[in-house]
Design a protein around this motif. Structure first.
Motif, mmCIF file in Angstrom:
data_model
loop_
_atom_site.group_PDB
_atom_site.id
_atom_site.type_symbol
_atom_site.label_atom_id
_atom_site.label_comp_id
_atom_site.label_asym_id
_atom_site.label_seq_id
_atom_site.Cartn_x
_atom_site.Cartn_y
_atom_site.Cartn_z
ATOM 1 N N PHE A 67 15.076 6.101 -7.306
ATOM 2 C CA PHE A 67 14.031 5.611 -6.413
ATOM 3 C C PHE A 67 12.706 6.284 -6.746
ATOM 4 C CE2 PHE A 67 12.050 4.178 -2.588
ATOM 5 C CZ PHE A 67 11.308 5.252 -2.118
ATOM 6 N N VAL A 68 11.627 5.508 -6.678
ATOM 7 C CA VAL A 68 10.288 6.053 -6.924
ATOM 8 C C VAL A 68 9.426 5.962 -5.668
ATOM 9 C CG1 VAL A 68 8.169 5.791 -8.260
ATOM 10 C CG2 VAL A 68 10.390 5.472 -9.381
ATOM 11 N N ALA A 69 9.288 4.762 -5.136
ATOM 12 C CA ALA A 69 8.413 4.563 -3.978
ATOM 13 C C ALA A 69 8.759 3.241 -3.314
ATOM 14 C CB ALA A 69 6.943 4.564 -4.390
ATOM 15 N N ALA A 70 8.404 3.115 -2.041
ATOM 16 C CA ALA A 70 8.661 1.859 -1.335
ATOM 17 C C ALA A 70 7.634 1.681 -0.233
ATOM 18 C CB ALA A 70 10.074 1.831 -0.772
ATOM 19 N N ILE A 71 7.508 0.425 0.187
ATOM 20 C CA ILE A 71 6.519 0.091 1.213
ATOM 21 C C ILE A 71 7.088 -0.998 2.109
ATOM 22 C CG2 ILE A 71 5.404 -1.605 -0.325
ATOM 23 C CD1 ILE A 71 2.707 -0.727 0.939
ATOM 24 N N ARG A 72 6.831 -0.855 3.391
ATOM 25 C CA ARG A 72 7.308 -1.839 4.347
ATOM 26 C C ARG A 72 6.491 -3.119 4.229
ATOM 27 N NH1 ARG A 72 8.613 -0.712 10.776
ATOM 28 N NH2 ARG A 72 9.668 -2.711 11.126
ATOM 29 N N GLY A 73 7.043 -4.215 4.776
ATOM 30 C CA GLY A 73 6.382 -5.510 4.677
ATOM 31 C C GLY A 73 4.957 -5.509 5.189
ATOM 32 N N SER A 74 4.751 -4.815 6.290
ATOM 33 C CA SER A 74 3.414 -4.730 6.878
ATOM 34 C C SER A 74 2.475 -3.849 6.066
ATOM 35 C CB SER A 74 3.519 -4.157 8.291
ATOM 36 O OG SER A 74 4.011 -2.830 8.236
ATOM 37 N N GLY A 75 3.045 -3.027 5.210
ATOM 38 C CA GLY A 75 2.238 -2.072 4.455
ATOM 39 C C GLY A 75 1.934 -0.796 5.216
ATOM 40 N N LEU A 76 2.396 -0.703 6.450
ATOM 41 C CA LEU A 76 2.043 0.438 7.297
ATOM 42 C C LEU A 76 2.950 1.643 7.111
ATOM 43 C CD1 LEU A 76 1.131 -1.428 10.589
ATOM 44 C CD2 LEU A 76 -0.393 -0.606 8.784
ATOM 45 N N SER A 77 4.026 1.474 6.377
ATOM 46 C CA SER A 77 4.935 2.589 6.131
ATOM 47 C C SER A 77 5.263 2.644 4.657
ATOM 48 C CB SER A 77 6.226 2.423 6.949
ATOM 49 O OG SER A 77 7.112 3.506 6.710
ATOM 50 N N PHE A 90 1.555 9.199 -7.401
ATOM 51 C CA PHE A 90 1.735 7.744 -7.380
ATOM 52 C C PHE A 90 1.364 7.205 -6.003
ATOM 53 C CE2 PHE A 90 5.352 7.366 -10.781
ATOM 54 C CZ PHE A 90 4.573 8.092 -11.663
ATOM 55 N N THR A 91 0.853 5.974 -5.991
ATOM 56 C CA THR A 91 0.521 5.299 -4.744
ATOM 57 C C THR A 91 1.035 3.864 -4.790
ATOM 58 O OG1 THR A 91 -1.478 6.626 -4.467
ATOM 59 C CG2 THR A 91 -1.302 4.620 -3.158
ATOM 60 N N ILE A 92 1.818 3.508 -3.802
ATOM 61 C CA ILE A 92 2.307 2.142 -3.700
ATOM 62 C C ILE A 92 1.442 1.391 -2.693
ATOM 63 C CG2 ILE A 92 4.013 2.683 -1.906
ATOM 64 C CD1 ILE A 92 5.870 0.605 -3.238
ATOM 65 N N SER A 93 1.156 0.133 -3.001
ATOM 66 C CA SER A 93 0.375 -0.699 -2.096
ATOM 67 C C SER A 93 0.822 -2.143 -2.282
ATOM 68 C CB SER A 93 -1.127 -0.553 -2.368
ATOM 69 O OG SER A 93 -1.436 -0.980 -3.691
ATOM 70 N N ARG A 94 0.346 -2.995 -1.399
ATOM 71 C CA ARG A 94 0.719 -4.396 -1.511
ATOM 72 C C ARG A 94 -0.415 -5.280 -1.009
ATOM 73 N NH1 ARG A 94 6.043 -4.994 1.498
ATOM 74 N NH2 ARG A 94 5.765 -7.234 1.136
#
Length: 127
Positions: free
Chosen positions: A47-57, A68-72
């Motif tokens: 695992f590296v990174a993950a983001i919730r559907g809303s992007g808030l978590s 690293f920064t995950i965004s959507r």
């Protein structure tokens, strides 16, 4: 059905940056938790990174936290992984994955049920 296509991998020197993108098909993107994973030669996928559907978590592996920064962008059905201060040990094939209708947050994002996977994109960091 969800299709995921990663892009943005390549060869970079240590200390450099890359931004990976993962374009998703389907109408459930904004409800899907999205994760990035990687697999180095001879090693298990991690695992590296993950983001919730809303992007808030979001949640990160300790090894990439702060680099690293995950965004959507739900309007574009795309998730990104900005990778800075890259190290040779970051060399791996990077995969994005989707957990549709996920309710996971925080650390739960790392162990969500990711049931759709992309083909992967190679990241090579030279020393």
């Amino acid at each position: 059905q969800v299709q995921l296509v990663e892009s943005g991998g390549g060869l970079v020197q240590a200390g450099g940056s890359l931004r990976l993108s993962c374009a998703a098909s389907g109408r459930t993107f904004s409800s899907s938790a999205m994760g990035w994973f990687r697999q180095a030669p001879g090693k298990e996928r991690e695992f590296v990174a993950a983001i919730r559907g809303s992007g808030l978590s979001t949640y990160y592996a300790d090894s990439v936290q702060g680099r690293f920064t995950i965004s959507r962008d739900n309007a574009k059905n795309t998730v990104y992984l900005q990778m800075n201060s890259l190290k040779p040990e970051d060399t791996a094939v990077y995969y994005c994955a989707a957990d549709r209708f996920s309710i996971a947050t925080g650390a739960g994002l790392a162990s969500a049920t990711y049931d759709y996977w992309g083909q992967g994109t190679q990241v090579t960091v030279s020393s």
